[in-house]
Scaffold this active site. Structure first.
Site, PDB file in Angstrom:
ATOM      1  N   LYS A 198     -68.172 102.212  92.720  1.00 44.82           N
ATOM      2  CA  LYS A 198     -66.866 102.641  93.219  1.00 44.82           C
ATOM      3  C   LYS A 198     -66.063 101.392  93.548  1.00 44.82           C
ATOM      4  O   LYS A 198     -66.599 100.461  94.162  1.00 44.82           O
ATOM      5  CB  LYS A 198     -67.025 103.499  94.485  1.00 44.82           C
ATOM      6  CG  LYS A 198     -65.696 104.023  95.049  1.00 44.82           C
ATOM      7  CD  LYS A 198     -65.919 104.731  96.390  1.00 44.82           C
ATOM      8  CE  LYS A 198     -64.619 105.355  96.891  1.00 44.82           C
ATOM      9  NZ  LYS A 198     -64.738 105.820  98.295  1.00 44.82           N
ATOM     10  N   HIS A 217     -68.653 108.131 108.200  1.00 45.46           N
ATOM     11  CA  HIS A 217     -69.576 108.840 107.304  1.00 45.46           C
ATOM     12  C   HIS A 217     -70.856 108.027 107.147  1.00 45.46           C
ATOM     13  O   HIS A 217     -70.896 106.832 107.439  1.00 45.46           O
ATOM     14  CB  HIS A 217     -68.941 109.041 105.917  1.00 45.46           C
ATOM     15  CG  HIS A 217     -68.730 107.770 105.158  1.00 45.46           C
ATOM     16  ND1 HIS A 217     -67.749 106.842 105.495  1.00 45.46           N
ATOM     17  CD2 HIS A 217     -69.383 107.246 104.076  1.00 45.46           C
ATOM     18  CE1 HIS A 217     -67.812 105.822 104.662  1.00 45.46           C
ATOM     19  NE2 HIS A 217     -68.790 106.030 103.803  1.00 45.46           N
ATOM     20  N   ASP A 219     -73.552 107.242 103.884  1.00 43.89           N
ATOM     21  CA  ASP A 219     -73.573 107.367 102.427  1.00 43.89           C
ATOM     22  C   ASP A 219     -74.649 108.374 102.027  1.00 43.89           C
ATOM     23  O   ASP A 219     -75.758 108.350 102.560  1.00 43.89           O
ATOM     24  CB  ASP A 219     -73.856 106.012 101.776  1.00 43.89           C
ATOM     25  CG  ASP A 219     -72.722 105.017 101.993  1.00 43.89           C
ATOM     26  OD1 ASP A 219     -71.607 105.449 102.341  1.00 43.89           O
ATOM     27  OD2 ASP A 219     -72.947 103.806 101.805  1.00 43.89           O
ATOM     28  N   HIS A 273     -70.626 104.569 109.371  1.00 38.77           N
ATOM     29  CA  HIS A 273     -69.634 103.512 109.232  1.00 38.77           C
ATOM     30  C   HIS A 273     -68.290 104.089 108.804  1.00 38.77           C
ATOM     31  O   HIS A 273     -68.183 105.253 108.434  1.00 38.77           O
ATOM     32  CB  HIS A 273     -70.118 102.440 108.236  1.00 38.77           C
ATOM     33  CG  HIS A 273     -70.413 102.967 106.861  1.00 38.77           C
ATOM     34  ND1 HIS A 273     -71.511 103.758 106.579  1.00 38.77           N
ATOM     35  CD2 HIS A 273     -69.752 102.837 105.677  1.00 38.77           C
ATOM     36  CE1 HIS A 273     -71.515 104.074 105.299  1.00 38.77           C
ATOM     37  NE2 HIS A 273     -70.449 103.537 104.727  1.00 38.77           N
TER      38      HIS A 273
END
Length: 331
Positions: A198, A217, A219, A273
């Protein structure tokens, strides 16, 4: 098909209402000022490899994130990857939209701005490009920019070097659980483990104290290996508070993701994070998510579960896990 992107609204003096986070999220209010979080920095080339292993395991248990230096990827390979990514986001909007995620797509590959269900309709200050870079069987070059012309070469070169780093990390994480060095990778699909790149593009934001580049969030993959540019912005939660993460030049940032937490039955923990944005500068980052194939079932490793240590997580197909996560459905 015109996409409304963050890049298209950066020249306004104020940010639109949908980008203003609630007070309990606004970085101007919730970031601990004057303290940077010095997450562990690990020298992968240290002659004492047992020490390196112990540091990786310790950081994965206590922090869920760490930075690695002397990782072996040449500086020019990192520089070229950054250069072509920056050039892509500087292209005219209509050129970028050639790579837009198709509206009917159930996958996430492509150029766009919205990724997941947005709570209270709030948006993040971020445009992105997703595409898979490994293994060859999953690559769809339709989402790889043809401009700049060296994009593919730079990305493939980085991928080649990144494999070595990922292998070392996965072996260390496996040994740290008391397993054979290849067992974690096998449980994640072995040679079918997917590398998803990404590129995050966070343009300058007129009111950075009110907005977030990415909301808080963890990962959903197994591990993330992230290369940022020189503009700080990564924040991590520690003891219920948000801190800026001090970035070390030319380091790679490693995040433990949900699948690794599940696989380890909670011994490793996924890091919570988010990303703050900058008033004057553009931040770019290149995370690569190592994730299982959608139909692979992931659960606590059988060797880590017994009567005294029952499974703390459900075993489920990664595709189902990802769908629930992106749509904010309880797992």
């Amino acid at each position: 098909m015109a996409i409304e992107t963050v890049q298209s609204i950066v020249l306004k003096e104020k940010i639109p209402e949908e980008f203003i986070r609630s007070q309990h999220e606004q970085p101007g209010i919730t970031t601990v000022q004057g303290t940077v979080l010095e997450v562990p920095v690990i020298d992968l080339n240290d002659h004492d490899q047992e020490k390196v292993l112990n540091l990786i395991v310790d950081a994965s248990q206590k922090w869920g994130m760490f930075q690695i230096v002397n990782h072996g990827i040449p500086f020019q390979v990192l520089s070229k990857l950054k250069e072509v990514g920056k050039e892509f986001f500087e292209l005219p909007q209509e050129e970028k939209e050639v790579y837009a995620k198709p509206p009917e797509s159930k996958g996430i590959e492509g150029y766009g701005t919205k990724l997941q269900k947005e709570l209270q309709g709030k948006k993040t200050w971020n445009d992105h490009l997703f595409h898979k870079i490994s293994p060859p069987s999953v690559i769809n070059y339709r989402f790889w920019p043809k401009n700049p012309p060296s994009y593919r070469e730079a990305t493939e070169e980085y991928t080649k070097w990144l494999h070595g780093v990922a292998e070392k990390l996965l072996k260390s994480l496996s040994l740290g659980l008391g397993l054979e060095e290849d067992e974690v990778k096998k449980a994640l699909g072995g040679e079918n483990l997917i590398y998803l790149l990404k590129i995050n593009h966070y343009p300058p934001c007129p009111q950075p104290e009110l907005a977030l580049g990415l909301a808080d969030h963890t990962d959903m993959c197994a591990i993330t290996i992230l290369l940022p540019n020189e503009v700080q912005g990564l924040q991590a939660s520690r003891d219920g508070h948000w801190y800026d993460v001090k970035y070390v030049t030319n380091a790679l940032v490693v995040h433990i993701g949900d699948q690794m937490e599940i696989l380890s039955n909670g011994k490793y923990r996924a890091v919570l994070h988010r990303v703050a944005v900058n008033k004057e500068k553009t931040r770019l980052s290149w995370p690569v998510f190592l994730e299982p194939a959608v139909d692979l079932e992931v659960g606590p490793h059988p060797k880590l579960v017994d009567q005294e240590n029952p499974a703390k997580y459900k075993t489920k197909k990664y595709g189902d896990y990802a769908y629930c996560k992106l749509n904010k459905i309880p797992q």
